[in-house]
Write a protein that holds these residues in place. Sequence first.
Motif, PDB file in Angstrom:
ATOM      1  N   PRO A  46       6.150  82.868  32.471  1.00 51.33           N
ATOM      2  CA  PRO A  46       6.797  81.550  32.407  1.00 51.33           C
ATOM      3  C   PRO A  46       5.857  80.473  32.958  1.00 51.33           C
ATOM      4  O   PRO A  46       5.273  80.653  34.030  1.00 51.33           O
ATOM      5  CB  PRO A  46       8.042  81.715  33.274  1.00 51.33           C
ATOM      6  CG  PRO A  46       8.319  83.181  33.260  1.00 51.33           C
ATOM      7  CD  PRO A  46       6.976  83.847  33.216  1.00 51.33           C
ATOM      8  N   THR A  47       5.736  79.382  32.234  1.00 51.12           N
ATOM      9  CA  THR A  47       4.700  78.394  32.547  1.00 51.12           C
ATOM     10  C   THR A  47       5.252  76.978  32.471  1.00 51.12           C
ATOM     11  O   THR A  47       5.975  76.633  31.531  1.00 51.12           O
ATOM     12  CB  THR A  47       3.528  78.521  31.554  1.00 51.12           C
ATOM     13  OG1 THR A  47       3.061  79.878  31.563  1.00 51.12           O
ATOM     14  CG2 THR A  47       2.383  77.606  31.936  1.00 51.12           C
ATOM     15  N   ALA A  48       4.885  76.172  33.460  1.00 46.84           N
ATOM     16  CA  ALA A  48       5.321  74.775  33.486  1.00 46.84           C
ATOM     17  C   ALA A  48       4.128  73.855  33.682  1.00 46.84           C
ATOM     18  O   ALA A  48       3.145  74.208  34.350  1.00 46.84           O
ATOM     19  CB  ALA A  48       6.339  74.545  34.602  1.00 46.84           C
ATOM     20  N   LEU A  49       4.223  72.680  33.095  1.00 49.94           N
ATOM     21  CA  LEU A  49       3.292  71.582  33.356  1.00 49.94           C
ATOM     22  C   LEU A  49       3.987  70.658  34.349  1.00 49.94           C
ATOM     23  O   LEU A  49       5.120  70.223  34.109  1.00 49.94           O
ATOM     24  CB  LEU A  49       2.968  70.835  32.065  1.00 49.94           C
ATOM     25  CG  LEU A  49       1.937  69.709  32.171  1.00 49.94           C
ATOM     26  CD1 LEU A  49       0.553  70.280  32.477  1.00 49.94           C
ATOM     27  CD2 LEU A  49       1.907  68.885  30.880  1.00 49.94           C
ATOM     28  N   VAL A  50       3.326  70.380  35.467  1.00 53.93           N
ATOM     29  CA  VAL A  50       3.927  69.567  36.526  1.00 53.93           C
ATOM     30  C   VAL A  50       2.964  68.425  36.839  1.00 53.93           C
ATOM     31  O   VAL A  50       1.946  68.626  37.502  1.00 53.93           O
ATOM     32  CB  VAL A  50       4.200  70.403  37.792  1.00 53.93           C
ATOM     33  CG1 VAL A  50       4.995  69.585  38.809  1.00 53.93           C
ATOM     34  CG2 VAL A  50       4.946  71.686  37.451  1.00 53.93           C
ATOM     35  N   ARG A  86       6.209  60.419  30.994  1.00 49.87           N
ATOM     36  CA  ARG A  86       6.486  61.142  29.747  1.00 49.87           C
ATOM     37  C   ARG A  86       5.732  60.588  28.534  1.00 49.87           C
ATOM     38  O   ARG A  86       5.189  61.370  27.751  1.00 49.87           O
ATOM     39  CB  ARG A  86       7.990  61.144  29.497  1.00 49.87           C
ATOM     40  CG  ARG A  86       8.422  61.724  28.161  1.00 49.87           C
ATOM     41  CD  ARG A  86       8.037  63.193  27.991  1.00 49.87           C
ATOM     42  NE  ARG A  86       8.779  64.067  28.890  1.00 49.87           N
ATOM     43  CZ  ARG A  86       8.755  65.399  28.795  1.00 49.87           C
ATOM     44  NH1 ARG A  86       8.024  66.002  27.856  1.00 49.87           N
ATOM     45  NH2 ARG A  86       9.432  66.137  29.665  1.00 49.87           N
ATOM     46  N   PRO A  87       5.654  59.263  28.309  1.00 53.44           N
ATOM     47  CA  PRO A  87       4.937  58.779  27.119  1.00 53.44           C
ATOM     48  C   PRO A  87       3.482  59.244  27.074  1.00 53.44           C
ATOM     49  O   PRO A  87       2.978  59.640  26.022  1.00 53.44           O
ATOM     50  CB  PRO A  87       5.038  57.254  27.240  1.00 53.44           C
ATOM     51  CG  PRO A  87       6.289  57.026  28.033  1.00 53.44           C
ATOM     52  CD  PRO A  87       6.302  58.140  29.036  1.00 53.44           C
ATOM     53  N   PHE A 100       3.747  75.441  27.193  1.00 56.42           N
ATOM     54  CA  PHE A 100       4.577  75.361  28.391  1.00 56.42           C
ATOM     55  C   PHE A 100       6.043  75.573  28.031  1.00 56.42           C
ATOM     56  O   PHE A 100       6.532  75.069  27.029  1.00 56.42           O
ATOM     57  CB  PHE A 100       4.410  73.995  29.074  1.00 56.42           C
ATOM     58  CG  PHE A 100       2.979  73.617  29.302  1.00 56.42           C
ATOM     59  CD1 PHE A 100       2.275  74.113  30.388  1.00 56.42           C
ATOM     60  CD2 PHE A 100       2.316  72.778  28.413  1.00 56.42           C
ATOM     61  CE1 PHE A 100       0.944  73.788  30.587  1.00 56.42           C
ATOM     62  CE2 PHE A 100       0.981  72.434  28.602  1.00 56.42           C
ATOM     63  CZ  PHE A 100       0.290  72.950  29.690  1.00 56.42           C
ATOM     64  N   ASP A 101       6.739  76.295  28.896  1.00 59.02           N
ATOM     65  CA  ASP A 101       8.179  76.457  28.745  1.00 59.02           C
ATOM     66  C   ASP A 101       8.918  75.239  29.276  1.00 59.02           C
ATOM     67  O   ASP A 101      10.015  74.918  28.818  1.00 59.02           O
ATOM     68  CB  ASP A 101       8.645  77.705  29.504  1.00 59.02           C
ATOM     69  CG  ASP A 101       7.962  78.964  28.997  1.00 59.02           C
ATOM     70  OD1 ASP A 101       8.166  79.316  27.823  1.00 59.02           O
ATOM     71  OD2 ASP A 101       7.207  79.577  29.776  1.00 59.02           O
ATOM     72  N   VAL A 102       8.306  74.572  30.248  1.00 64.41           N
ATOM     73  CA  VAL A 102       8.918  73.436  30.928  1.00 64.41           C
ATOM     74  C   VAL A 102       7.843  72.383  31.181  1.00 64.41           C
ATOM     75  O   VAL A 102       6.697  72.736  31.491  1.00 64.41           O
ATOM     76  CB  VAL A 102       9.539  73.881  32.282  1.00 64.41           C
ATOM     77  CG1 VAL A 102       9.899  72.692  33.149  1.00 64.41           C
ATOM     78  CG2 VAL A 102      10.747  74.773  32.050  1.00 64.41           C
ATOM     79  N   VAL A 103       8.200  71.114  31.029  1.00 66.60           N
ATOM     80  CA  VAL A 103       7.298  70.012  31.370  1.00 66.60           C
ATOM     81  C   VAL A 103       8.033  69.071  32.319  1.00 66.60           C
ATOM     82  O   VAL A 103       9.100  68.548  31.975  1.00 66.60           O
ATOM     83  CB  VAL A 103       6.842  69.242  30.111  1.00 66.60           C
ATOM     84  CG1 VAL A 103       5.991  68.034  30.510  1.00 66.60           C
ATOM     85  CG2 VAL A 103       6.063  70.157  29.172  1.00 66.60           C
ATOM     86  N   VAL A 104       7.487  68.866  33.512  1.00 64.73           N
ATOM     87  CA  VAL A 104       8.064  67.967  34.503  1.00 64.73           C
ATOM     88  C   VAL A 104       7.104  66.791  34.689  1.00 64.73           C
ATOM     89  O   VAL A 104       5.970  66.974  35.125  1.00 64.73           O
ATOM     90  CB  VAL A 104       8.299  68.675  35.853  1.00 64.73           C
ATOM     91  CG1 VAL A 104       8.829  67.688  36.897  1.00 64.73           C
ATOM     92  CG2 VAL A 104       9.266  69.843  35.685  1.00 64.73           C
ATOM     93  N   GLU A 137      10.275  61.515  35.765  1.00 62.86           N
ATOM     94  CA  GLU A 137      11.515  62.255  35.542  1.00 62.86           C
ATOM     95  C   GLU A 137      12.040  62.930  36.812  1.00 62.86           C
ATOM     96  O   GLU A 137      12.952  63.742  36.757  1.00 62.86           O
ATOM     97  CB  GLU A 137      11.306  63.299  34.445  1.00 62.86           C
ATOM     98  CG  GLU A 137      10.962  62.662  33.095  1.00 62.86           C
ATOM     99  CD  GLU A 137      10.582  63.663  32.026  1.00 62.86           C
ATOM    100  OE1 GLU A 137      10.578  63.270  30.850  1.00 62.86           O
ATOM    101  OE2 GLU A 137      10.263  64.820  32.362  1.00 62.86           O
ATOM    102  N   VAL A 138      11.437  62.600  37.939  1.00 62.87           N
ATOM    103  CA  VAL A 138      11.895  63.112  39.234  1.00 62.87           C
ATOM    104  C   VAL A 138      12.138  61.925  40.158  1.00 62.87           C
ATOM    105  O   VAL A 138      11.560  60.853  39.981  1.00 62.87           O
ATOM    106  CB  VAL A 138      10.873  64.083  39.866  1.00 62.87           C
ATOM    107  CG1 VAL A 138      10.784  65.373  39.070  1.00 62.87           C
ATOM    108  CG2 VAL A 138       9.497  63.427  39.975  1.00 62.87           C
ATOM    109  N   ASP A 139      12.996  62.133  41.153  1.00 64.28           N
ATOM    110  CA  ASP A 139      13.297  61.054  42.093  1.00 64.28           C
ATOM    111  C   ASP A 139      12.143  60.806  43.062  1.00 64.28           C
ATOM    112  O   ASP A 139      11.913  59.670  43.488  1.00 64.28           O
ATOM    113  CB  ASP A 139      14.571  61.382  42.884  1.00 64.28           C
ATOM    114  CG  ASP A 139      15.817  61.377  42.011  1.00 64.28           C
ATOM    115  OD1 ASP A 139      15.847  60.601  41.028  1.00 64.28           O
ATOM    116  OD2 ASP A 139      16.743  62.159  42.293  1.00 64.28           O
ATOM    117  N   ALA A 140      11.436  61.880  43.417  1.00 62.04           N
ATOM    118  CA  ALA A 140      10.319  61.770  44.361  1.00 62.04           C
ATOM    119  C   ALA A 140       9.111  62.476  43.769  1.00 62.04           C
ATOM    120  O   ALA A 140       9.183  63.650  43.411  1.00 62.04           O
ATOM    121  CB  ALA A 140      10.691  62.382  45.706  1.00 62.04           C
TER     122      ALA A 140
END
Length: 215
Positions: free
Chosen positions: A100-104, A109-110, A124-128, A132-135
């Motif tokens: 499982p792989t994420a880009l952080v 986003r653009p 990536f399974d997830v892109v953060v 898109e985060v509060d902090a």
Amino acid sequence: MLFDMDGTLVDSEKLWDVALRELAAEYGATLSDAGRKALIGNSMADAMRILHDDLGQPHRDPQVSAAWIDARILELFRTGLRWRPGALALLRAVRAAGIPTALVTSSGRPLVEVALDTLGRDSFDVVVCGDEVDAAKPHPEPYLTAARLLGVPIARCVAIEDSPPGVASALAAGAAVLAVPAEVPIAPTDGVHQLDSLTGADLELLAALLGAPPA
């Protein structure tokens, strides 16, 4: 696996350098080398405040400056994005192993959508993204969010970073950290394994960082 983007997977800090120095010139000033290094790894909002202070123009509107940078960096990303040494090979190995792989990333986003044309949308399974985060980094929220979305305990994740704010974020979240400094040095830190580049990094190394045998 949790991958940072700028300076870790892609050699984009040079493109940010172009955009930031051009904006400084638009404001009739010059970004200092120390100021430029201080920007690396920060959220856009924090980066614009650092930029304005370095230029001696704290009255500038961070949102106006951020919009200018966003527009210019989008242009540069479309034509000049290059992989960091060893990054593509490691990412391919991770994906081939079904990890499982994420880009952080601190980027918005653009911009990330443009970068994914190079990185691969199936990489990536997830892109953060930073917007898109509060902090944002160095806060642990980006990495904690990625682990939660992946459904993997953060203690079973390896984060790969190139900047002090990114390393601080990953460490605070509780991930194992592999640091590959790009533009600024990272001080030796407990819990952080450093390499000059990702060339030669492999699944065996990642497993060792977690204290587990390779799959």
